[in-house]
Scaffold this motif. Structure first.
Motif, PDB file in Angstrom:
ATOM      1  N   PRO A   7      61.902  46.561   1.439  1.00  0.00           N
ATOM      2  CA  PRO A   7      62.336  45.970   2.291  1.00  0.00           C
ATOM      3  C   PRO A   7      60.879  44.350   3.106  1.00  0.00           C
ATOM      4  O   PRO A   7      62.451  43.945   3.865  1.00  0.00           O
ATOM      5  CB  PRO A   7      61.441  46.299   3.873  1.00  0.00           C
ATOM      6  N   GLN A   8      60.426  43.745   2.614  1.00  0.00           N
ATOM      7  CA  GLN A   8      59.484  42.356   2.779  1.00  0.00           C
ATOM      8  C   GLN A   8      59.666  42.019   1.042  1.00  0.00           C
ATOM      9  O   GLN A   8      58.869  41.349   1.827  1.00  0.00           O
ATOM     10  CB  GLN A   8      58.395  42.715   3.391  1.00  0.00           C
ATOM     11  N   GLY A   9      60.574  42.746   0.188  1.00  0.00           N
ATOM     12  CA  GLY A   9      60.448  42.354  -0.736  1.00  0.00           C
ATOM     13  C   GLY A   9      60.931  41.047  -1.466  1.00  0.00           C
ATOM     14  O   GLY A   9      61.315  40.394  -0.383  1.00  0.00           O
ATOM     15  N   PRO A  10      61.015  39.949  -2.491  1.00  0.00           N
ATOM     16  CA  PRO A  10      61.758  39.577  -2.804  1.00  0.00           C
ATOM     17  C   PRO A  10      63.600  39.095  -2.094  1.00  0.00           C
ATOM     18  O   PRO A  10      63.908  37.883  -1.955  1.00  0.00           O
ATOM     19  CB  PRO A  10      61.644  38.536  -3.892  1.00  0.00           C
ATOM     20  N   PHE A  11      63.967  39.526  -1.952  1.00  0.00           N
ATOM     21  CA  PHE A  11      65.334  40.261  -1.848  1.00  0.00           C
ATOM     22  C   PHE A  11      65.630  40.588  -0.022  1.00  0.00           C
ATOM     23  O   PHE A  11      66.670  40.571   0.306  1.00  0.00           O
ATOM     24  CB  PHE A  11      66.623  41.157  -2.593  1.00  0.00           C
ATOM     25  N   ARG A  13      66.007  39.033   2.220  1.00  0.00           N
ATOM     26  CA  ARG A  13      67.160  38.431   3.134  1.00  0.00           C
ATOM     27  C   ARG A  13      69.011  38.503   2.828  1.00  0.00           C
ATOM     28  O   ARG A  13      69.985  37.962   3.145  1.00  0.00           O
ATOM     29  CB  ARG A  13      66.729  36.705   2.997  1.00  0.00           C
ATOM     30  N   CYS A  14      68.870  39.452   1.223  1.00  0.00           N
ATOM     31  CA  CYS A  14      69.879  39.655   0.732  1.00  0.00           C
ATOM     32  C   CYS A  14      70.598  41.075   1.626  1.00  0.00           C
ATOM     33  O   CYS A  14      69.354  41.789   1.571  1.00  0.00           O
ATOM     34  CB  CYS A  14      69.970  40.263  -0.761  1.00  0.00           C
ATOM     35  N   SER A  15      71.823  41.026   1.178  1.00  0.00           N
ATOM     36  CA  SER A  15      72.291  42.379   1.119  1.00  0.00           C
ATOM     37  C   SER A  15      73.514  42.565   0.057  1.00  0.00           C
ATOM     38  O   SER A  15      73.411  41.625  -0.623  1.00  0.00           O
ATOM     39  CB  SER A  15      73.327  41.873   2.930  1.00  0.00           C
ATOM     40  N   GLN A  16      73.822  43.654   0.375  1.00  0.00           N
ATOM     41  CA  GLN A  16      75.121  43.686  -1.170  1.00  0.00           C
ATOM     42  C   GLN A  16      76.049  42.746  -1.024  1.00  0.00           C
ATOM     43  O   GLN A  16      76.969  42.133  -1.758  1.00  0.00           O
ATOM     44  CB  GLN A  16      75.476  45.450  -0.996  1.00  0.00           C
ATOM     45  N   THR A  17      76.495  41.640   0.354  1.00  0.00           N
ATOM     46  CA  THR A  17      77.906  40.999   0.802  1.00  0.00           C
ATOM     47  C   THR A  17      76.464  39.422   0.586  1.00  0.00           C
ATOM     48  O   THR A  17      77.529  38.693   0.668  1.00  0.00           O
ATOM     49  CB  THR A  17      78.435  41.197   1.757  1.00  0.00           C
ATOM     50  N   HIS A  18      76.289  39.590   0.360  1.00  0.00           N
ATOM     51  CA  HIS A  18      75.232  37.976   1.174  1.00  0.00           C
ATOM     52  C   HIS A  18      73.600  37.424   0.303  1.00  0.00           C
ATOM     53  O   HIS A  18      73.373  38.416   0.177  1.00  0.00           O
ATOM     54  CB  HIS A  18      74.914  38.207   2.208  1.00  0.00           C
ATOM     55  N   HIS A  19      73.099  36.845  -0.077  1.00  0.00           N
ATOM     56  CA  HIS A  19      72.880  36.062  -0.970  1.00  0.00           C
ATOM     57  C   HIS A  19      71.876  34.882   0.145  1.00  0.00           C
ATOM     58  O   HIS A  19      72.493  34.051   0.320  1.00  0.00           O
ATOM     59  CB  HIS A  19      72.702  36.083  -2.414  1.00  0.00           C
ATOM     60  N   GLU A  20      70.468  35.584   0.344  1.00  0.00           N
ATOM     61  CA  GLU A  20      70.129  33.986   0.957  1.00  0.00           C
ATOM     62  C   GLU A  20      68.735  33.812   0.081  1.00  0.00           C
ATOM     63  O   GLU A  20      67.930  34.715   0.396  1.00  0.00           O
ATOM     64  CB  GLU A  20      69.768  34.171   2.512  1.00  0.00           C
ATOM     65  N   ALA A  21      68.415  32.475  -0.845  1.00  0.00           N
ATOM     66  CA  ALA A  21      67.235  32.369  -1.555  1.00  0.00           C
ATOM     67  C   ALA A  21      66.012  31.895  -0.186  1.00  0.00           C
ATOM     68  O   ALA A  21      65.911  31.320   0.759  1.00  0.00           O
ATOM     69  CB  ALA A  21      67.861  31.281  -2.190  1.00  0.00           C
ATOM     70  N   LEU A  22      64.955  32.997  -1.043  1.00  0.00           N
ATOM     71  CA  LEU A  22      64.158  32.033  -0.249  1.00  0.00           C
ATOM     72  C   LEU A  22      63.410  30.574  -0.773  1.00  0.00           C
ATOM     73  O   LEU A  22      63.927  29.810  -1.285  1.00  0.00           O
ATOM     74  CB  LEU A  22      62.559  33.866  -0.953  1.00  0.00           C
ATOM     75  N   PRO A  23      63.114  29.842   0.378  1.00  0.00           N
ATOM     76  CA  PRO A  23      62.707  28.383   0.220  1.00  0.00           C
ATOM     77  C   PRO A  23      61.742  28.272  -1.142  1.00  0.00           C
ATOM     78  O   PRO A  23      61.392  29.672  -1.397  1.00  0.00           O
ATOM     79  CB  PRO A  23      61.677  28.053   1.600  1.00  0.00           C
ATOM     80  N   MET A  24      61.688  27.586  -2.191  1.00  0.00           N
ATOM     81  CA  MET A  24      61.288  27.522  -3.199  1.00  0.00           C
ATOM     82  C   MET A  24      59.714  26.751  -3.226  1.00  0.00           C
ATOM     83  O   MET A  24      59.045  26.821  -1.808  1.00  0.00           O
ATOM     84  CB  MET A  24      61.771  25.740  -3.821  1.00  0.00           C
ATOM     85  N   TRP A  25      58.738  27.351  -3.442  1.00  0.00           N
ATOM     86  CA  TRP A  25      57.325  26.993  -3.913  1.00  0.00           C
ATOM     87  C   TRP A  25      56.693  25.377  -4.004  1.00  0.00           C
ATOM     88  O   TRP A  25      56.917  25.103  -5.513  1.00  0.00           O
ATOM     89  CB  TRP A  25      56.325  28.261  -4.843  1.00  0.00           C
ATOM     90  N   ALA A  26      55.762  25.281  -3.371  1.00  0.00           N
ATOM     91  CA  ALA A  26      56.141  24.492  -3.487  1.00  0.00           C
ATOM     92  C   ALA A  26      55.155  24.117  -4.984  1.00  0.00           C
ATOM     93  O   ALA A  26      54.211  24.809  -5.335  1.00  0.00           O
ATOM     94  CB  ALA A  26      54.578  23.417  -3.091  1.00  0.00           C
ATOM     95  N   SER A  27      54.944  23.029  -6.230  1.00  0.00           N
ATOM     96  CA  SER A  27      53.937  22.803  -7.122  1.00  0.00           C
ATOM     97  C   SER A  27      53.854  21.471  -7.475  1.00  0.00           C
ATOM     98  O   SER A  27      54.464  20.528  -7.019  1.00  0.00           O
ATOM     99  CB  SER A  27      54.970  24.064  -8.601  1.00  0.00           C
TER     100      SER A  27
END
Length: 77
Positions: A7-11, A13-27
């Motif tokens: 539940p606190q993994g990389p996805f 903020r996502c569900s089966q019908t919605h995808h919200e990407a996490l902010p990009m890491w600074a590099s």
């Protein structure tokens, strides 16, 4: 799989019908010397080098046989 579906993994903020990407890491761009190009690591180059070595060894064996024949060694007269 446990990390991906956590539940606190990389996805999170996502569900089966919605995808919200996490902010990009600074590099930052790595220093040039960190990833130097090395042609010896390329597979085609390794194969070509091995083939050249084998050809040189075969040529040396032929040259050695010719030298022996010229000296009369191993050749019946």
């Amino acid at each position: 799989m446990r990390v991906l579906t956590d539940p606190q993994g990389p996805f999170e903020r996502c569900s089966q019908t919605h995808h919200e990407a996490l902010p990009m890491w600074a590099s930052a761009t790595p220093p040039e010397e960190m990833f130097r190009y090395d042609a010896a690591c390329e597979f085609e180059d390794v194969v070509r080098q091995r083939r050249e070595i084998e050809q040189e060894a075969a040529a040396a064996r032929v040259a050695g046989a010719v030298d022996q024949a010229d000296q009369g060694e191993g050749v019946m007269a």
